[in-house]
Design a protein around this motif. Structure first.
Motif, PDB file in Angstrom:
ATOM      1  N   UNK A 166       0.636  -1.267   0.002  1.00 34.81           N
ATOM      2  CA  UNK A 166       0.021  -0.133   0.164  1.00 34.81           C
ATOM      3  C   UNK A 166       0.824   1.243  -0.217  1.00 34.81           C
ATOM      4  N   UNK A 167       1.904   1.299   0.791  1.00 37.22           N
ATOM      5  CA  UNK A 167       2.713   2.506   0.823  1.00 37.22           C
ATOM      6  C   UNK A 167       3.245   2.864  -0.611  1.00 37.22           C
ATOM      7  N   UNK A 168       3.682   1.890  -1.273  1.00 32.80           N
ATOM      8  CA  UNK A 168       4.382   2.101  -2.606  1.00 32.80           C
ATOM      9  C   UNK A 168       3.178   2.482  -3.719  1.00 32.80           C
ATOM     10  N   UNK A 169       2.054   1.699  -3.573  1.00 31.56           N
ATOM     11  CA  UNK A 169       1.063   2.138  -4.518  1.00 31.56           C
ATOM     12  C   UNK A 169       0.298   3.452  -4.279  1.00 31.56           C
ATOM     13  N   UNK A 170       0.321   3.980  -3.142  1.00 30.93           N
ATOM     14  CA  UNK A 170       0.022   5.394  -2.815  1.00 30.93           C
ATOM     15  C   UNK A 170       0.940   6.340  -3.023  1.00 30.93           C
ATOM     16  N   UNK A 186       2.333  10.563  -7.204  1.00 27.90           N
ATOM     17  CA  UNK A 186       3.514  10.874  -8.077  1.00 27.90           C
ATOM     18  C   UNK A 186       3.343  11.156  -9.295  1.00 27.90           C
ATOM     19  N   UNK A 187       1.839  10.510  -9.815  1.00 29.50           N
ATOM     20  CA  UNK A 187       1.371  10.416 -11.259  1.00 29.50           C
ATOM     21  C   UNK A 187       0.521  11.716 -11.145  1.00 29.50           C
ATOM     22  N   UNK A 188       0.416  12.392 -10.221  1.00 28.08           N
ATOM     23  CA  UNK A 188      -0.221  13.592 -10.231  1.00 28.08           C
ATOM     24  C   UNK A 188      -1.855  13.528  -9.962  1.00 28.08           C
ATOM     25  N   UNK A 189      -2.080  12.377  -9.395  1.00 29.88           N
ATOM     26  CA  UNK A 189      -3.475  12.053  -8.845  1.00 29.88           C
ATOM     27  C   UNK A 189      -3.674  12.768  -7.475  1.00 29.88           C
ATOM     28  N   UNK A 190      -4.780  13.254  -7.361  1.00 29.83           N
ATOM     29  CA  UNK A 190      -5.235  14.129  -6.204  1.00 29.83           C
ATOM     30  C   UNK A 190      -5.999  13.130  -5.095  1.00 29.83           C
ATOM     31  N   UNK A 191      -5.545  13.478  -3.731  1.00 24.88           N
ATOM     32  CA  UNK A 191      -6.459  12.446  -2.780  1.00 24.88           C
ATOM     33  C   UNK A 191      -7.361  13.552  -2.048  1.00 24.88           C
ATOM     34  N   UNK A 192      -8.364  13.041  -1.447  1.00 28.22           N
ATOM     35  CA  UNK A 192      -9.115  13.832  -0.684  1.00 28.22           C
ATOM     36  C   UNK A 192      -8.867  13.717   0.907  1.00 28.22           C
ATOM     37  N   UNK A 193      -7.798  12.737   1.039  1.00 24.46           N
ATOM     38  CA  UNK A 193      -7.060  12.567   2.461  1.00 24.46           C
ATOM     39  C   UNK A 193      -6.630  13.903   2.872  1.00 24.46           C
ATOM     40  N   UNK A 194      -6.826  14.419   4.059  1.00 22.67           N
ATOM     41  CA  UNK A 194      -6.073  15.561   4.826  1.00 22.67           C
ATOM     42  C   UNK A 194      -4.788  14.917   5.202  1.00 22.67           C
ATOM     43  N   UNK A 195      -3.925  14.896   4.411  1.00 22.29           N
ATOM     44  CA  UNK A 195      -2.401  14.532   4.860  1.00 22.29           C
ATOM     45  C   UNK A 195      -1.551  15.565   5.131  1.00 22.29           C
ATOM     46  N   UNK A 196      -0.640  15.671   6.142  1.00 22.11           N
ATOM     47  CA  UNK A 196       0.151  16.755   6.493  1.00 22.11           C
ATOM     48  C   UNK A 196       1.166  17.025   5.516  1.00 22.11           C
ATOM     49  N   UNK A 201       4.727  16.837   4.067  1.00 17.54           N
ATOM     50  CA  UNK A 201       5.860  15.839   4.071  1.00 17.54           C
ATOM     51  C   UNK A 201       5.120  14.742   4.728  1.00 17.54           C
ATOM     52  N   UNK A 202       4.052  14.288   4.472  1.00 19.76           N
ATOM     53  CA  UNK A 202       3.363  13.065   4.832  1.00 19.76           C
ATOM     54  C   UNK A 202       4.462  11.898   4.524  1.00 19.76           C
ATOM     55  N   UNK A 203       4.554  11.157   5.373  1.00 17.95           N
ATOM     56  CA  UNK A 203       5.401   9.570   5.126  1.00 17.95           C
ATOM     57  C   UNK A 203       4.604   8.600   4.659  1.00 17.95           C
ATOM     58  N   UNK A 204       4.709   8.345   3.332  1.00 16.43           N
ATOM     59  CA  UNK A 204       3.985   7.219   2.725  1.00 16.43           C
ATOM     60  C   UNK A 204       4.055   6.163   3.346  1.00 16.43           C
ATOM     61  N   UNK A 205       4.961   5.696   4.122  1.00 16.31           N
ATOM     62  CA  UNK A 205       5.179   4.467   4.668  1.00 16.31           C
ATOM     63  C   UNK A 205       4.147   4.202   5.696  1.00 16.31           C
ATOM     64  N   UNK A 206       3.442   5.028   6.239  1.00 19.93           N
ATOM     65  CA  UNK A 206       2.303   5.174   7.126  1.00 19.93           C
ATOM     66  C   UNK A 206       0.879   4.772   6.552  1.00 19.93           C
ATOM     67  N   UNK A 207       1.095   4.557   5.202  1.00 21.13           N
ATOM     68  CA  UNK A 207      -0.170   4.245   4.477  1.00 21.13           C
ATOM     69  C   UNK A 207      -0.533   2.927   4.770  1.00 21.13           C
ATOM     70  N   UNK A 208      -1.594   2.613   5.313  1.00 22.60           N
ATOM     71  CA  UNK A 208      -2.195   1.194   5.644  1.00 22.60           C
ATOM     72  C   UNK A 208      -3.323   1.059   5.352  1.00 22.60           C
ATOM     73  N   UNK A 209      -4.129  -0.009   5.672  1.00 21.76           N
ATOM     74  CA  UNK A 209      -5.730  -0.366   5.395  1.00 21.76           C
ATOM     75  C   UNK A 209      -6.525   0.608   5.889  1.00 21.76           C
ATOM     76  N   UNK A 210      -6.138   0.808   7.207  1.00 20.86           N
ATOM     77  CA  UNK A 210      -7.124   1.803   7.851  1.00 20.86           C
ATOM     78  C   UNK A 210      -7.242   3.222   7.454  1.00 20.86           C
ATOM     79  N   UNK A 211      -6.269   3.527   6.735  1.00 23.34           N
ATOM     80  CA  UNK A 211      -6.010   4.972   5.980  1.00 23.34           C
ATOM     81  C   UNK A 211      -6.867   5.026   4.673  1.00 23.34           C
ATOM     82  N   UNK A 212      -6.637   3.853   4.021  1.00 24.18           N
ATOM     83  CA  UNK A 212      -7.499   3.799   2.907  1.00 24.18           C
ATOM     84  C   UNK A 212      -8.948   3.359   3.204  1.00 24.18           C
ATOM     85  N   UNK A 213      -9.434   2.825   4.296  1.00 25.14           N
ATOM     86  CA  UNK A 213     -10.653   2.801   4.590  1.00 25.14           C
ATOM     87  C   UNK A 213     -11.296   4.268   4.813  1.00 25.14           C
TER      88      UNK A 213
END
Length: 321
Positions: free
Chosen positions: A194-198, A203-213, A215-227
């Motif tokens: 999940x971290x790599x995919x997010x 990086x491809x320019x897709x926009x997320x509605x998630x309120x990420x700070x 310098x967000x650490x993509x290694x913190x992306x997990x199933x709960x965040x995607x839920x």
């Protein structure tokens, strides 16, 4: 007099020990979170101590147990009760855990892969009741499976049958599995990916509605965040979930063609993505299987839920009956 089962689930974050009725009801349990760095003999002492503590607390004797089942992630040489390798614990290579625990008790002790334990628990007490054959697929940080054929766990030559997470579903993938191969089901569809995919989609320019700070650490992306993303209709989260479902659907198709089971049961943390995820898994599978299904076949969700690991471990003792 009523007999009970004892289950021990050695996870990456929790060591769970449970007393279970022969009907699958949890009588009592205890959870430790300090086991990962313990040496082999210290873990054995902790397991034995937890079992004896639960027995004493519930005014039971060792003789009230049919047996003790232990589930552990990794490669298990079942006939010898040996951990060949495990990613959850440091060391433990070719470690005879079954026999070391057995030294503390006079009843049968069974050690098996955690996915096999979950499969047998689901078979005895969950969605697999009424079937004589099924496959259980757990989709979480990693992907594992257990196979039931004619009311028995099928373990293969060594005890490592069911490693469907290491079947290759995307040979051209840039994602490398823990085994070193590219495009394994586990590499492209489980929590580790999940971290790599997010990061890639952002990086491809897709926009997320998630309120990420910032310098967000993509290694913190997990199933709960995607839920969370799924709940707010975030396109990035939904795309990743659908991609995972697509590859899981391919994996189930391969399982169906290889084993022809009447039932595949899905469990694990990523099933919290619900019907949005499950519907895409089914859509992919049925789109591939088309007119090659000649008898009733079902893709179901675990009915035991979060306790499937430890209840499954306990259920292993029923194999001896």
């Amino acid at each position: 007099m009523e007999k009970f089962l004892c289950g021990v689930d050695i996870g990456g974050t929790k060591l769970s020990t449970t007393l279970v009725s022969t009907g699958g009801t949890v009588l009592d349990k205890c959870i430790d979170c300090d086991h990962v760095d313990k040496k082999e003999n210290e873990l054995v002492e902790k397991i034995a101590g937890n079992i004896n503590m639960l027995l004493h607390k519930n005014r039971l004797a060792e003789s009230d147990l049919l047996g003790i089942g232990i589930g552990c992630a990794g490669h298990i040489r079942f006939r010898d009760g040996v951990i060949i390798t495990t990613s959850n614990l440091k060391g433990y290579k070719n470690y005879p855990l079954r026999d070391e625990v057995k030294k503390h008790f006079g009843i049968p002790v069974i050690l098996d892969n955690d996915a096999n334990a979950q499969a047998f628990g689901e078979f005895k007490f969950g969605a697999g009741r009424g079937y004589d054959s099924m496959v259980f697929l757990t989709i979480s940080t990693g992907i594992g499976a257990g196979i039931i054929i004619n009311n028995r766990l099928y373990r293969g030559m060594t005890g490592t049958a069911g490693e469907f997470g290491h079947t290759i579903v995307s040979p051209e993938s840039e994602l490398t599995c823990t085994c070193g191969n590219r495009g394994c089901l586990m590499a492209v569809a489980c929590g580790m990916a999940l971290p790599h995919l997010f990061r890639k989609k952002i990086g491809e320019g897709k926009k997320t509605k998630l309120d990420l700070p910032p310098g967000f650490d993509f290694n913190k992306v997990d199933g709960r965040l995607l839920l969370q993303g799924l709940e707010i209709d975030d396109p990035v989260s939904k795309e990743i979930i659908l991609d995972s479902a697509y590859y899981v659907g391919i994996g189930i198709y391969n399982i169906f063609q290889a084993l022809n089971p009447p039932l595949v049961v899905l469990g694990g943390g990523l099933m919290s993505w619900g019907d949005f995820y499950l519907d895409q898994i089914r859509k992919t599978f049925y789109g591939l299987a088309r007119d090659m299904i000649f008898d009733p076949f079902e893709i179901a969700v675990s009915r035991i839920g979060p306790d499937v690991g430890v209840i499954g471990a306990a259920s292993l003792a029923l194999e001896l009956c």
